[in-house]
Design a protein around this motif. Structure first.
Motif, PDB file in Angstrom:
ATOM      1  N   ASP A 441     -35.028  58.566  -4.024  1.00 13.30           N
ATOM      2  CA  ASP A 441     -35.214  59.591  -2.998  1.00 13.30           C
ATOM      3  C   ASP A 441     -34.985  58.966  -1.626  1.00 13.30           C
ATOM      4  OD1 ASP A 441     -36.050  61.491  -1.213  1.00 13.30           O
ATOM      5  OD2 ASP A 441     -38.051  61.752  -2.063  1.00 13.30           O
ATOM      6  N   GLU A 442     -33.782  59.138  -1.078  1.00 17.91           N
ATOM      7  CA  GLU A 442     -33.450  58.540   0.224  1.00 17.91           C
ATOM      8  C   GLU A 442     -34.147  59.237   1.384  1.00 17.91           C
ATOM      9  OE1 GLU A 442     -28.941  57.706   0.325  1.00 17.91           O
ATOM     10  OE2 GLU A 442     -29.258  59.203  -1.245  1.00 17.91           O
ATOM     11  N   ARG A 443     -34.519  60.481   1.203  1.00 13.35           N
ATOM     12  CA  ARG A 443     -35.210  61.185   2.273  1.00 13.35           C
ATOM     13  C   ARG A 443     -36.579  60.548   2.525  1.00 13.35           C
ATOM     14  NH1 ARG A 443     -33.817  66.282   3.802  1.00 13.35           N
ATOM     15  NH2 ARG A 443     -31.771  65.418   3.398  1.00 13.35           N
ATOM     16  N   GLN A 444     -37.158  59.945   1.477  1.00 11.20           N
ATOM     17  CA  GLN A 444     -38.486  59.341   1.591  1.00 11.20           C
ATOM     18  C   GLN A 444     -38.424  57.833   1.786  1.00 11.20           C
ATOM     19  OE1 GLN A 444     -41.270  60.924   1.798  1.00 11.20           O
ATOM     20  NE2 GLN A 444     -42.763  59.274   1.676  1.00 11.20           N
ATOM     21  N   TRP A 445     -37.654  57.141   0.936  1.00  7.68           N
ATOM     22  CA  TRP A 445     -37.642  55.676   0.960  1.00  7.68           C
ATOM     23  C   TRP A 445     -36.207  55.178   1.105  1.00  7.68           C
ATOM     24  CZ3 TRP A 445     -42.419  54.789   1.711  1.00  7.68           C
ATOM     25  CH2 TRP A 445     -43.414  55.453   1.011  1.00  7.68           C
ATOM     26  N   SER A 446     -35.786  54.898   2.323  1.00  7.95           N
ATOM     27  CA  SER A 446     -34.414  54.422   2.536  1.00  7.95           C
ATOM     28  C   SER A 446     -34.169  53.090   1.845  1.00  7.95           C
ATOM     29  CB  SER A 446     -34.137  54.284   4.038  1.00  7.95           C
ATOM     30  OG  SER A 446     -33.973  55.544   4.632  1.00  7.95           O
ATOM     31  N   TRP A 447     -35.186  52.244   1.776  1.00 13.60           N
ATOM     32  CA  TRP A 447     -34.965  50.892   1.242  1.00 13.60           C
ATOM     33  C   TRP A 447     -34.572  50.913  -0.231  1.00 13.60           C
ATOM     34  CZ3 TRP A 447     -37.503  48.752  -2.865  1.00 13.60           C
ATOM     35  CH2 TRP A 447     -38.721  49.324  -3.256  1.00 13.60           C
ATOM     36  N   MET A 448     -35.015  51.929  -0.980  1.00 16.69           N
ATOM     37  CA  MET A 448     -34.684  51.962  -2.401  1.00 16.69           C
ATOM     38  C   MET A 448     -33.197  52.192  -2.629  1.00 16.69           C
ATOM     39  SD  MET A 448     -37.737  53.800  -4.477  1.00 16.69           S
ATOM     40  CE  MET A 448     -37.128  53.080  -6.005  1.00 16.69           C
ATOM     41  N   ASP A 449     -32.551  52.760  -1.618  1.00 17.27           N
ATOM     42  CA  ASP A 449     -31.103  52.951  -1.706  1.00 17.27           C
ATOM     43  C   ASP A 449     -30.382  51.891  -0.876  1.00 17.27           C
ATOM     44  OD1 ASP A 449     -28.627  54.193  -0.448  1.00 17.27           O
ATOM     45  OD2 ASP A 449     -30.117  55.057   0.874  1.00 17.27           O
ATOM     46  N   GLU A 450     -30.713  51.789   0.402  1.00 20.08           N
ATOM     47  CA  GLU A 450     -29.998  50.859   1.278  1.00 20.08           C
ATOM     48  C   GLU A 450     -30.369  49.402   1.003  1.00 20.08           C
ATOM     49  OE1 GLU A 450     -27.604  51.842   2.764  1.00 20.08           O
ATOM     50  OE2 GLU A 450     -27.886  53.925   3.349  1.00 20.08           O
ATOM     51  N   GLY A 451     -31.652  49.142   0.779  1.00 20.31           N
ATOM     52  CA  GLY A 451     -32.081  47.762   0.576  1.00 20.31           C
ATOM     53  C   GLY A 451     -31.584  47.174  -0.723  1.00 20.31           C
ATOM     54  N   LEU A 452     -31.778  47.904  -1.835  1.00 26.28           N
ATOM     55  CA  LEU A 452     -31.303  47.409  -3.119  1.00 26.28           C
ATOM     56  C   LEU A 452     -29.789  47.266  -3.114  1.00 26.28           C
ATOM     57  CD1 LEU A 452     -34.238  48.081  -3.921  1.00 26.28           C
ATOM     58  CD2 LEU A 452     -33.356  48.950  -6.090  1.00 26.28           C
ATOM     59  N   ASN A 453     -29.106  48.232  -2.501  1.00 29.19           N
ATOM     60  CA  ASN A 453     -27.647  48.163  -2.461  1.00 29.19           C
ATOM     61  C   ASN A 453     -27.168  47.011  -1.583  1.00 29.19           C
ATOM     62  OD1 ASN A 453     -24.936  49.165  -2.970  1.00 29.19           O
ATOM     63  ND2 ASN A 453     -24.960  49.785  -0.834  1.00 29.19           N
ATOM     64  N   THR A 454     -27.828  46.778  -0.443  1.00 27.03           N
ATOM     65  CA  THR A 454     -27.427  45.678   0.429  1.00 27.03           C
ATOM     66  C   THR A 454     -27.620  44.338  -0.269  1.00 27.03           C
ATOM     67  OG1 THR A 454     -27.988  46.971   2.391  1.00 27.03           O
ATOM     68  CG2 THR A 454     -27.836  44.592   2.673  1.00 27.03           C
ATOM     69  N   PHE A 455     -28.649  44.235  -1.103  1.00 22.96           N
ATOM     70  CA  PHE A 455     -28.866  43.003  -1.868  1.00 22.96           C
ATOM     71  C   PHE A 455     -27.701  42.744  -2.820  1.00 22.96           C
ATOM     72  CE2 PHE A 455     -30.475  41.524  -6.063  1.00 22.96           C
ATOM     73  CZ  PHE A 455     -30.558  40.171  -5.743  1.00 22.96           C
ATOM     74  N   VAL A 456     -27.310  43.744  -3.605  1.00 24.85           N
ATOM     75  CA  VAL A 456     -26.202  43.526  -4.542  1.00 24.85           C
ATOM     76  C   VAL A 456     -24.887  43.400  -3.779  1.00 24.85           C
ATOM     77  CG1 VAL A 456     -25.142  44.275  -6.701  1.00 24.85           C
ATOM     78  CG2 VAL A 456     -27.509  44.866  -6.238  1.00 24.85           C
ATOM     79  N   GLN A 457     -24.793  44.045  -2.632  1.00 22.22           N
ATOM     80  CA  GLN A 457     -23.627  43.828  -1.755  1.00 22.22           C
ATOM     81  C   GLN A 457     -23.513  42.351  -1.400  1.00 22.22           C
ATOM     82  OE1 GLN A 457     -23.989  45.703   2.094  1.00 22.22           O
ATOM     83  NE2 GLN A 457     -22.290  44.537   2.950  1.00 22.22           N
ATOM     84  N   TYR A 458     -24.639  41.734  -1.056  1.00 24.53           N
ATOM     85  CA  TYR A 458     -24.634  40.308  -0.713  1.00 24.53           C
ATOM     86  C   TYR A 458     -24.153  39.471  -1.900  1.00 24.53           C
ATOM     87  CZ  TYR A 458     -26.558  35.644   0.040  1.00 24.53           C
ATOM     88  OH  TYR A 458     -26.719  34.282   0.139  1.00 24.53           O
TER      89      TYR A 458
END
Length: 783
Positions: A441-458
């Motif tokens: 749920d990006e409306r509630q927790w941005s990190w679950m989408d952006e943070g996890l994705n940025t980690f695998v992006q790295y």
């Protein structure tokens, strides 16, 4: 989890709500940071278990869409009709449905236009003044609902509340039933470059053409879930969305000379492509290198002759949570096939001539690399298509994303432009996994989408180029954020709309934390297994933060509650100080000793305080068992009452230790013992990583788990044994813990030269930034 948002948003060291403190032992220097999360996490149930997986009664809704739309390039307008079929798989009876109208973000009357501050700058441009008047700037924008009817075309009642629309059901929707309805709508497409937003158009003044990125463009269902009911928070442009999985069939009518790309697979390429383009498309099905379906020459020719005719492109996508598309006569289109777990995936890119020098060379290859790498770290990519569209943007949707990366007019580009393009493609394509498949749920927790994705992006950038300058992921990259004043920070576990330093909080800090878990705390093998298990469990489902936290522990047997507490719920930084070092050197000789002492007879065991209960028991005249039963009145009963006498004379005793044998003396005599005293000045507990540098120039690094701080969260002592003499000791030599003050990590303390000394020794001076743009290295190459 909106209903317990206040609890989640509070840092552990200081809860915002007065009178509450979620620390376990707030008055002590221990018993806080290593306690279990307990009631901070939601209670496990039959929908979501304590292990972090979905339970036997887990459910989620489904919604299918059949959409027909038309892009009116001349009027800059989009018109559409959609049939929505909603499946109620919940155990609840629903009397109304909520839909999202994201385009109402641009409605001039939307409250979100006044949420953020506005202020003067020293130098104001006309564009700055325009932003001060949203009513004028956004005039004519926003969704216009033309009609809503049931399957028999009977009008339905609805209410629009800014970016949300409530649809009144004519009769309650029972569990296990479905309901279909129709919506007709239109809106004026915004200029995405000047107005902003996720979708819209971009005008190219040089050739009078436009590039359309159509996202968040149709009325779509909100999520109704077991953990919060309807997710109908308003869309303000920050918190992205929560969406329901379903199947899509979309017919897009666009100018006949446009090339259209979209979520899903094209169903009628034989009707919309030329014979030559269709042949290339079939050849690309087995190509291992990107090949052009629509060539640069064809795209350049289309720019010069605008067509008034139209074509309809048909796309189909199953098990997706959203649908987006792009359209332009400027598009070059290239593609290649990729095999993942025995399945063919068409990796593709669409881009204008302005991006050709970069995108033709790198884009589709970066798409393929991303899909392959993410599949290895999570689950095999399940969709048939993955696309990157250059749109001077950065936004993601299922199977399609919009990115940036344009070259100079002479075809050259800077290294920063190239790396930025590769990085954003990896990031946005990676979003297919988080949150398009693992549907948080990006409306509630941005990190679950952006943070996890940025980690695998790295991780993916690291595998793209060993010298890739990743901006987020390495621990030392987050230090500047972590050392900010506490009143400028908020926990990662903060609602998307309330974050001030969004990039660092929602992207950088969670990605860094996961990298620290992988490299420093858990180790790669345990971390990778648990992370993959999380992706496997929650693919095509709706996970919450608790599901992630619990799965990572459940699949690894590593207690990480202390880490979630500090890194995700807190704002304290890591600052481990090496306060002092004591050195002991083993010496040859007799290692035994003798000590004389005296022993005294123990005094009676008496209460040191006559408590109120005892006093009152006596005052009330209560009967005590030993007083009434002489058989229980032994020696010590009498001793405690002074009824017996004993000899209290002290007597001497000699204490000896056995002398060590020669083998033990030889083994230990040459050792060096270093007692390190370290203090936790930052508040965040982390592993203690110590590097010894020896006289012979060699080094040795030892890592002590963070649990060393359990008994004293403020200061610890730890003895290290070496067989060589150390000349220096350094804490966190590889900068793994995001320590915000490296000056107190060394022994002996080395004086650092001042900025002026460094500046002076370099022999140069600070130059003023030139007004003109410097040429990039490609333009200065000597051939």
């Amino acid at each position: 989890m909106r209903k317990i948002g206040l609890l989640f948003c509070a840092p552990l060291w200081l809860l915002v709500v007065k009178g509450q403190d979620i620390r376990n032992n707030p008055a002590s220097n221990h018993g806080n940071k290593f306690e279990q999360l307990g009631t901070i996490l939601p209670t496990a149930n039959e929908y979501r278990t304590a292990s972090g997986t979905w339970g036997p009664k887990y459910w989620q809704q489904r919604c299918d869409y059949d959409i027909v739309c038309e892009l009116d390039e001349q009027r800059l307008q989009l018109r559409g009709n959609e049939t929505v079929t909603y499946f109620n798989k919940s155990p609840d009876v629903l009397t109304y449905l909520w839909l999202q109208l994201d385009e109402n973000e641009h409605d001039p009357n939307s409250q979100s236009n006044s949420y953020d501050e506005s202020r003067f700058r020293d130098s104001m441009a006309v564009s700055d003044l325009v932003t001060m008047e949203p009513q004028k700037r956004l005039a004519g924008l926003g969704d216009k609902i033309l009609s809503i009817t049931d399957a028999l075309n009977k009008p339905l009642r609805y209410t629009i509340n800014q970016t949300m629309m409530r649809l009144e059901l004519p009769s309650p929707l029972q569990p296990g039933h479905q309901y279909s309805f129709k919506i007709a709508w239109q809106y004026n497409i915004p200029d995405r470059i000047t107005i902003g937003g996720r979708g819209g158009y971009e005008k190219f003044s040089a050739d009078s053409n436009a590039l359309f990125t159509m996202s968040q463009w149709y009325p779509r269902m909100c999520v109704y879930s077991d953990f919060q009911g309807w997710q109908n928070h308003q869309f303000t442009g920050r918190g992205e969305f929560a969406l329901t999985f379903g199947n899509f069939k979309v017919r897009i009518t666009a100018p006949a000379d446009h090339v259209v790309c979209a979520t899903g697979e094209g169903q009628n390429y034989e009707k919309v492509l030329t014979a030559a383009q269709l042949k290339r498309w079939h050849q690309a099905q087995t190509a291992t290198e990107p090949m052009e379906i629509v060539t640069l020459e064809e795209a350049t020719a289309a720019e010069k002759n605008t067509s008034n005719a139209t074509k309809t492109w048909i796309f189909k996508a199953d098990s997706v949570r959203d649908f987006a598309w792009g359209s332009s006569r400027k598009f070059v289109w290239d593609a290649r096939a990729l095999q993942v777990a025995g399945k063919k995936i068409m990796c593709m890119s669409f881009y204008a001539k302005e991006a050709y020098p970069l995108y033709r060379k790198f884009s589709t290859k970066a798409v393929a690399h991303t899909i392959k790498t993410y599949s290895n770290f999570t689950i095999p990519y399940p969709y048939p298509v993955a696309q990157s569209i250059e749109a001077s943007n950065g936004m993601e949707y299922p199977m399609i994303c919009f990115n940036n990366g344009r070259a100079e007019k002479d075809g050259s580009y800077s290294e920063a432009t190239k790396n930025g393009m590769v990085g954003v493609i990896i990031h946005e394509v990676g979003h297919n996994f988080f949150p398009m498949i693992v549907n948080s749920d990006e409306r509630q927790w941005s990190w679950m989408d952006e943070g996890l994705n940025t980690f695998v992006q790295y991780l993916t950038e690291e595998l793209w180029d060993n010298k890739f300058p990743s901006g987020r992921g390495p621990a030392y990259k987050i230090v500047d954020y972590m050392k900010m004043p506490k009143n400028s920070l908020e926990p990662i576990m903060t609602n998307s709309e309330n974050i001030s330093n969004f990039g660092s909080n929602a992207y950088g800090k969670p990605a860094t934390g996961l990298n620290i878990l992988r490299e420093t705390i858990m180790g790669r093998e345990l971390f990778d297994y648990a992370f993959k298990e999380y992706a496997r469990r929650w693919a095509f489902k709706h996970p919450t933060p608790a599901d992630f936290f619990r799965t990572m522990e459940d699949a690894s047997a590593v207690d990480l509650d202390w880490f979630w507490r500090g890194w995700f719920y807190g704002i304290e930084p890591c600052d481990i100080s090496l306060d002092s070092v004591r050195v002991f050197r083993g010496v040859k000789g007799t290692l035994g000793y003798e000590r004389r002492d005296t022993i005294k007879i123990d005094k009676p065991i008496l209460n040191d305080f006559d408590d109120i209960s005892k006093v009152r028991n006596r005052e009330e005249g209560l009967s005590f068992f030993t007083d009434t039963d002489p058989a229980t009145q032994d020696f010590y009963w009498k001793y405690a009452r002074g009824l017996v006498k004993i000899d209290t004379t002290s007597f001497p005793v000699i204490r000896k230790t056995e002398k060590a044998n020669e083998a033990a003396i030889t083994e230990y005599a040459g050792n060096y013992y270093y007692e390190l005293t370290c203090s936790n000045k930052g508040g965040l507990v982390m592993p203690l990583i110590v590097q010894f540098t020896f006289k012979d120039g060699t080094t040795k690094t030892q890592k002590i788990a963070a649990e060393i701080w359990r008994k004293n969260e403020l200061q610890i002592k730890k003895v290290f044994v070496t067989d060589k003499e150390a000349v220096s000791i350094l804490i966190d030599p590889m900068r793994e813990t995001a320590d915000i003050n490296e000056k107190n990590n060394k022994w002996p303390v080395l004086e650092q030269p001042s900025r002026f000394q460094l500046f002076k020794s370099s022999g140069g001076g600070r130059r003023a930034i030139p007004d003109v743009k410097a040429p990039n290295p490609m333009q200065r190459e000597i051939k």
